[in-house]
Design an enzyme around this catalytic site. Structure first.
Site, PDB file in Angstrom:
ATOM      1  N   ASP A  71       0.820  -1.212   0.000  1.00  0.00           N
ATOM      2  CA  ASP A  71       0.000   0.000   0.000  1.00  0.00           C
ATOM      3  C   ASP A  71       0.854   1.262   0.000  1.00  0.00           C
ATOM      4  O   ASP A  71       0.458   2.295  -0.559  1.00  0.00           O
ATOM      5  CB  ASP A  71      -0.929   0.002   1.214  1.00  0.00           C
ATOM      6  CG  ASP A  71      -2.122  -0.935   1.026  1.00  0.00           C
ATOM      7  OD1 ASP A  71      -2.231  -1.554  -0.051  1.00  0.00           O
ATOM      8  OD2 ASP A  71      -2.937  -1.049   1.961  1.00  0.00           O
ATOM      9  N   GLU A 147      -4.636   9.842   4.671  1.00  0.00           N
ATOM     10  CA  GLU A 147      -4.883  10.716   5.808  1.00  0.00           C
ATOM     11  C   GLU A 147      -3.879  11.849   5.876  1.00  0.00           C
ATOM     12  O   GLU A 147      -2.785  11.779   5.321  1.00  0.00           O
ATOM     13  CB  GLU A 147      -4.841   9.939   7.129  1.00  0.00           C
ATOM     14  CG  GLU A 147      -3.455   9.518   7.603  1.00  0.00           C
ATOM     15  CD  GLU A 147      -2.983   8.209   7.060  1.00  0.00           C
ATOM     16  OE1 GLU A 147      -1.778   8.113   6.725  1.00  0.00           O
ATOM     17  OE2 GLU A 147      -3.782   7.268   6.961  1.00  0.00           O
ATOM     18  N   SER A 190      -5.793   5.469  11.067  1.00  0.00           N
ATOM     19  CA  SER A 190      -6.990   5.795  11.854  1.00  0.00           C
ATOM     20  C   SER A 190      -7.567   4.557  12.529  1.00  0.00           C
ATOM     21  O   SER A 190      -7.949   4.588  13.706  1.00  0.00           O
ATOM     22  CB  SER A 190      -8.046   6.442  10.949  1.00  0.00           C
ATOM     23  OG  SER A 190      -9.248   6.677  11.649  1.00  0.00           O
TER      24      SER A 190
END
Length: 291
Positions: A71, A147, A190
């Site tokens: 990722d 984020e 998160s």
């Protein structure tokens, strides 16, 4: 068809899968352009294939971009694609993988599915960041797919993060930091800090405090049209801001403005791979034998 390929230039284990991908694309007569540093790692002799090195080398002639890695590699590829509307598909040579979901053993199947157009293109929202006073580092790369995090720097002391939504005061978080997450990023940092999982197409952002001292501070889901203003106050002169994997510093009491970016990132999703399937596979949902 014309595709770009991007990989982290220090990931040697990705090279064998690059060879497989190149062979599959060659069989289908697909034009290939590889990120220059990744290609140097793969082949430091004669360059047979064309390369790209910055986002300026890409344009709307590309049908899609492959990433080879995890990722983190996928997120880094966003800095090349930006607002060019080039769909991205990730081959996962890492571990978890919510963005890079094509398993390395299925490269050939994935290429066949692409050629046969057995896919859909999903749009993912981005966050856009500005600061006052202006931060030169953020001027060039002011966006994030997962984020934006404001956090303490060079200290074990908490920081205070004054938070405003649409110019209305919300609260002051006493914490190690605050995460502002997109639905895409809800399964990342998160989530590890207690935030909720949000499906990618939800029109929401999440505010998730990091180790808050005021224990009644909980993650807050807000509409993605909300404008967010943060002001960091702490004992140190500077605080950290991270945008996905990119980090910069800002001076104490700098105002940070976050809002939904005016463009989206396109993610190519094969028909047999959905977000819910990924949730079950990666988070082991349903593994309880009672199910």
């Amino acid at each position: 068809m014309k595709v770009a390929i991007y990989g982290q230039n220090y990931k040697n284990e990705a090279l064998e899968y690059l060879e497989i991908l190149l062979e599959c694309l060659k069989e289908k007569n697909v034009d290939v352009v590889i990120e220059e540093q990744f290609y140097d790692l793969f082949n430091d002799n004669d360059k047979i294939l064309p390369t790209f090195s910055t986002h300026k080398d890409l344009n709307d002639s590309f049908n899609l971009m492959f990433t080879i890695g995890g990722d983190g590699t996928f997120l880094r590829a966003i800095t090349y694609v930006r607002d060019l509307n080039i769909p991205i598909i990730g081959i996962n040579t890492g571990r978890l993988g919510f963005l890079a979901i094509i398993q390395k053993e299925r490269i050939k199947d994935a290429v066949n599915a692409l050629i046969e157009k057995q896919y859909t293109i999903k749009e993912r929202s981005l966050l856009q960041v500005k600061t006052s006073p202006q931060n030169d580092v953020l001027e060039e790369l002011d966006f994030a797919l997962n984020e934006v995090t404001v956090a303490r720097r060079n200290t074990t002391s908490m920081i205070t993060i004054e938070t405003y939504l649409d110019e209305e005061y919300l609260t002051s978080y006493w914490a190690d930091g605050l995460i502002v997450s997109t639905p895409t990023g809800s399964t990342g940092y998160s989530l590890s800090c207690g935030g909720p999982v949000i499906t990618p197409q939800a029109k929401s952002f999440v505010l998730t405090p990091i180790a808050p001292h005021n224990l009644n501070a909980r993650p807050l889901v807000i509409p993605d049209e909300t404008s967010i203003k943060l002001k960091v106050i702490g004992r140190e002169k500077q605080a950290l801001i991270s945008l996905d994997s990119r980090i910069t510093v800002v001076d104490n009491e700098t105002e940070v403005f976050i809002k939904k970016a005016p463009y989206t990132v396109k993610i190519l999703q094969l028909h047999d791979q959905t977000f819910l399937k990924t949730l079950r596979a990666k988070l082991l949902w349903g593994e309880d034998k009672r199910n």
